[in-house]
Design an enzyme around this catalytic site. Structure first.
Site, PDB file in Angstrom:
ATOM      1  N   ASP A 257     -10.071  -3.716  -5.159  1.00 16.99           N
ATOM      2  CA  ASP A 257      -9.370  -2.900  -4.380  1.00 16.99           C
ATOM      3  C   ASP A 257      -9.849  -1.579  -5.424  1.00 16.99           C
ATOM      4  OD1 ASP A 257      -7.513  -0.842  -3.683  1.00 16.99           O
ATOM      5  OD2 ASP A 257      -5.641  -2.201  -3.931  1.00 16.99           O
TER       6      ASP A 257
ATOM      7  N   SER B 138       1.066  -1.198   0.016  1.00 17.51           N
ATOM      8  CA  SER B 138      -0.047  -0.057   0.044  1.00 17.51           C
ATOM      9  C   SER B 138       1.065   1.466  -0.029  1.00 17.51           C
ATOM     10  CB  SER B 138      -1.010   0.000   1.271  1.00 17.51           C
ATOM     11  OG  SER B 138      -2.059   1.094   1.110  1.00 17.51           O
TER      12      SER B 138
ATOM     13  N   HIS C 256      -8.309  -4.589  -0.842  1.00 17.95           N
ATOM     14  CA  HIS C 256      -6.863  -3.930  -0.716  1.00 17.95           C
ATOM     15  C   HIS C 256      -6.233  -4.370   0.599  1.00 17.95           C
ATOM     16  CE1 HIS C 256      -4.150  -0.278  -0.880  1.00 17.95           C
ATOM     17  NE2 HIS C 256      -4.183  -0.242   0.321  1.00 17.95           N
TER      18      HIS C 256
END
Length: 316
Positions: free
Chosen positions: A279, A173, A309
């Protein structure tokens, strides 16, 4: 992409509550860590009663004035006196939108421990400074400071068990964002980093954005894991004051991409980008991969159907 700069969202979602943060009058935030359990490092060499331990870990300071450090993970097989093989090094950057979480957060500790055991590799997980107290590019600066520290440190586990010529930058991320930007910088400092040699980047569902909304952001505007309002708040807290989401820190495709990608191409680095169809950032990640392909970078894209995600961290 949609031209809409805003999108309807569920007014019941409080991004501050979802991130477990409170904004203070002085611009700082108070973080509630109770929802994010932490794991203590296990640096002691296992004795004859602890054969089940696969990986050891310990925390080592990098810059005490900045409170930055690394958590180093070493597979126990490397500690065997009869073993002479040196392992590749993975420098890992944790996620959390630049504003929350830590290298000691349990899901990242477990993830790095699994990577160290199964590759096998030595993993150095970086504790970098968080925004908004330290806005970007502070995290990128910390990443580069760690790389320069690694090249010269005499820290026992890195000195004994690591092949510095086989280094990969990895992040999840926002950590994927950091790994990318650190990689860009490192590609222009190859000689200065020797004997550390970076071979590639591993970007798991990297956190990128932009002013114009993508179709996946609009489709998943109220995603339970990364709703658009949370996404926007994290960028608002992380970016330098006065810039929008089309800043290069957020949107890597702006202007056709960084000129430093030519260095990555010429160095022959391998880049892997992983993502998930569910996501909200998947369109950003696909666009990013296409940009790298146009630049001639060796990039592999791995997309899972139906994941969310951060799926790699929650499902080792």
């Amino acid at each position: 992409m949609s031209d809409d700069k805003t999108a309807p969202s569920d007014s019941t979602i409080d991004p501050f509550n979802q991130l477990q943060i409170i904004q203070n009058d002085d611009g700082t935030i108070t973080r509630n860590w109770t929802n994010f359990p932490r794991t203590v490092a296990t640096p002691n060499i296992p004795d004859e009663h602890h054969h089940t331990l696969d990986v050891l870990s310990k925390d080592v300071p990098v810059n005490q004035s900045k409170h930055t450090w690394v958590r180093i993970f070493v597979p126990c097989q490397a500690l065997d006196p009869s073993s002479t093989a040196q392992l590749p090094l993975i420098v890992h950057f944790h996620g959390g939108g630049f504003v929350v979480l830590s290298a000691a957060t349990s899901l990242f500790h477990d993830f790095c421990s699994n990577i160290a055991a199964k590759v096998p590799a030595v993993v150095a997980s970086v504790e970098y400074r968080l925004a908004p107290e330290h806005r970007l590019p502070a995290a990128y600066d910390d990443a580069m400071e760690v790389l320069h520290w690694i090249k010269k440190t005499q820290e026992d586990w890195l000195h004994k068990y690591v092949d510095l010529s086989r280094c990969f930058l990895m992040g999840d991320s926002s950590g994927g964002n950091i790994a990318y930007h650190a990689g860009l910088r490192a590609s222009a400092q190859v000689d200065d980093l020797l004997p550390l040699k970076i071979r590639g980047l591993i970007l798991n569902y990297p956190f990128f954005g932009g002013v114009k909304r993508t179709e996946s952001e609009l489709r998943l505007v109220n995603d339970p894991f990364l709703p658009l309002c949370v996404n926007d708040l994290m960028w608002e807290l992380a970016l330098p004051i006065g810039v929008d989401r089309d800043n290069e820190y957020c949107n890597p495709t702006v202007g056709g991409g960084s000129k430093l990608l030519d260095h990555i191409r010429m160095l022959g680095w391998n880049v892997m980008v992983s993502g998930s169809s569910e996501d909200p950032l998947i369109d950003r990640q696909i666009e990013f991969v296409k940009m790298m392909e146009r630049k001639g970078v060796k990039v592999i894209c791995h997309l899972d159907q139906g994941g969310k995600h951060g799926f790699d961290d929650s499902d080792p």
